[in-house]
Design a protein around this motif. Structure first.
Motif, short mmCIF file in Angstrom:
data_model
loop_
_atom_site.label_atom_id
_atom_site.label_comp_id
_atom_site.label_asym_id
_atom_site.label_seq_id
_atom_site.Cartn_x
_atom_site.Cartn_y
_atom_site.Cartn_z
N PRO A 282 15.66 6.55 14.43
CA PRO A 282 17.00 6.47 15.03
C PRO A 282 17.07 5.95 16.47
CG PRO A 282 16.26 8.73 15.03
CD PRO A 282 15.21 7.93 14.30
N GLU A 283 16.02 5.32 16.94
CA GLU A 283 16.01 4.75 18.29
C GLU A 283 15.21 3.45 18.30
OE1 GLU A 283 15.69 7.56 21.92
OE2 GLU A 283 14.11 8.08 20.50
N ALA A 284 15.35 2.70 19.39
CA ALA A 284 14.51 1.53 19.60
C ALA A 284 13.08 2.01 19.88
CB ALA A 284 15.02 0.70 20.77
N ALA A 285 12.12 1.49 19.14
CA ALA A 285 10.72 1.88 19.34
C ALA A 285 10.14 1.12 20.52
CB ALA A 285 9.91 1.58 18.09
N SER A 286 9.36 1.83 21.31
CA SER A 286 8.61 1.17 22.38
C SER A 286 7.23 0.76 21.85
CB SER A 286 8.48 2.08 23.60
OG SER A 286 7.87 3.30 23.23
N GLU A 287 6.79 1.46 20.80
CA GLU A 287 5.47 1.19 20.21
C GLU A 287 5.41 1.87 18.85
OE1 GLU A 287 0.83 2.31 21.34
OE2 GLU A 287 2.42 2.69 22.78
N PHE A 288 4.62 1.29 17.94
CA PHE A 288 4.34 1.99 16.69
C PHE A 288 2.93 1.64 16.23
CE2 PHE A 288 5.95 -1.98 14.93
CZ PHE A 288 5.17 -2.18 13.80
N ASP A 289 2.32 2.57 15.51
CA ASP A 289 0.99 2.39 14.95
C ASP A 289 1.03 2.71 13.47
OD1 ASP A 289 -0.64 1.86 17.37
OD2 ASP A 289 -0.07 3.90 17.92
N VAL A 290 0.17 2.03 12.72
CA VAL A 290 0.05 2.27 11.29
C VAL A 290 -1.39 2.71 11.03
CG1 VAL A 290 0.18 1.24 8.99
CG2 VAL A 290 1.81 0.54 10.77
N TYR A 291 -1.54 3.85 10.37
CA TYR A 291 -2.86 4.39 10.08
C TYR A 291 -3.10 4.35 8.58
CZ TYR A 291 -2.73 5.99 14.87
OH TYR A 291 -2.64 6.03 16.24
N ARG A 292 -4.16 3.70 8.20
CA ARG A 292 -4.51 3.56 6.79
C ARG A 292 -5.51 4.63 6.40
NH1 ARG A 292 -6.52 -2.01 3.94
NH2 ARG A 292 -6.36 -1.24 1.81
N GLY A 293 -5.36 5.18 5.20
CA GLY A 293 -6.28 6.21 4.72
C GLY A 293 -7.65 5.65 4.42
N ALA A 294 -8.65 6.47 4.59
CA ALA A 294 -10.03 6.07 4.29
C ALA A 294 -10.23 6.06 2.78
CB ALA A 294 -11.00 7.04 4.93
N GLU A 295 -11.04 5.13 2.33
CA GLU A 295 -11.29 5.04 0.89
C GLU A 295 -12.54 5.73 0.51
OE1 GLU A 295 -10.57 1.32 -0.89
OE2 GLU A 295 -9.02 0.82 0.51
N THR B 155 0.83 -1.20 0.00
CA THR B 155 0.00 0.00 0.00
C THR B 155 0.87 1.24 0.00
OG1 THR B 155 -1.86 1.14 1.03
CG2 THR B 155 -0.21 0.20 2.51
N ARG B 156 0.26 2.32 -0.42
CA ARG B 156 0.90 3.63 -0.36
C ARG B 156 0.08 4.58 0.49
NH1 ARG B 156 1.71 1.76 -5.80
NH2 ARG B 156 3.93 1.74 -6.25
N ASP B 157 -0.98 4.08 1.08
CA ASP B 157 -1.92 4.93 1.81
C ASP B 157 -1.89 4.71 3.31
OD1 ASP B 157 -2.88 6.21 -0.47
OD2 ASP B 157 -4.37 4.66 -0.84
N VAL B 158 -0.71 4.76 3.90
CA VAL B 158 -0.60 4.64 5.35
C VAL B 158 0.38 5.67 5.89
CG1 VAL B 158 -1.14 2.17 5.39
CG2 VAL B 158 1.24 2.89 5.34
N ALA B 159 0.21 5.99 7.15
CA ALA B 159 1.17 6.80 7.90
C ALA B 159 1.62 5.94 9.07
CB ALA B 159 0.53 8.08 8.40
#
Length: 106
Positions: A93-106, A24-28
């Motif tokens: 540039p650091e160890a992540a403690s958490e990450f989220d991926v947000y997908r765009g609405a269609e 996909t190309r539609d995420v942050a």
């Protein structure tokens, strides 16, 4: 891979976090680490083949005055976003403690 197939691969070390997004190309991507939170958007122009993407980034590459933008990395950067054949790679540039991926609405 069809439009609904998204793959996220994350590798976390003591020194950095690398997140590969494919399909996909539609995420942050939002990464949280000791220094706080950072938002990574797809590379600039990445939504051109995918109409209506809500995530376009004016921050890709070097910032004003040749400084690296926190939202995108130039070639060879140790942080930011780079294009891949079927998605993009986030290098934080650091160890992540958490990450989220947000997908765009269609």
């Amino acid at each position: 891979m069809d439009d609904s197939d998204i793959e996220i691969d994350a590798r976390v070390t003591d020194e950095r976090t690398v997140i590969d997004v494919t399909g996909t190309r539609d995420v942050a991507v939002v990464v949280r680490s000791n220094d706080g939170e950072r938002i990574y958007l797809p590379p600039e122009g990445f939504d051109d083949p995918v109409s209506g993407s809500p995530y376009t980034s004016p921050y890709q590459g070097a910032g004003a005055g040749g400084e690296e933008s926190p939202y995108g990395g130039a070639s060879g950067s140790t942080r930011g976003v780079i294009e891949t054949a079927d998605g993009f790679r986030v290098t934080h540039p650091e160890a992540a403690s958490e990450f989220d991926v947000y997908r765009g609405a269609e």
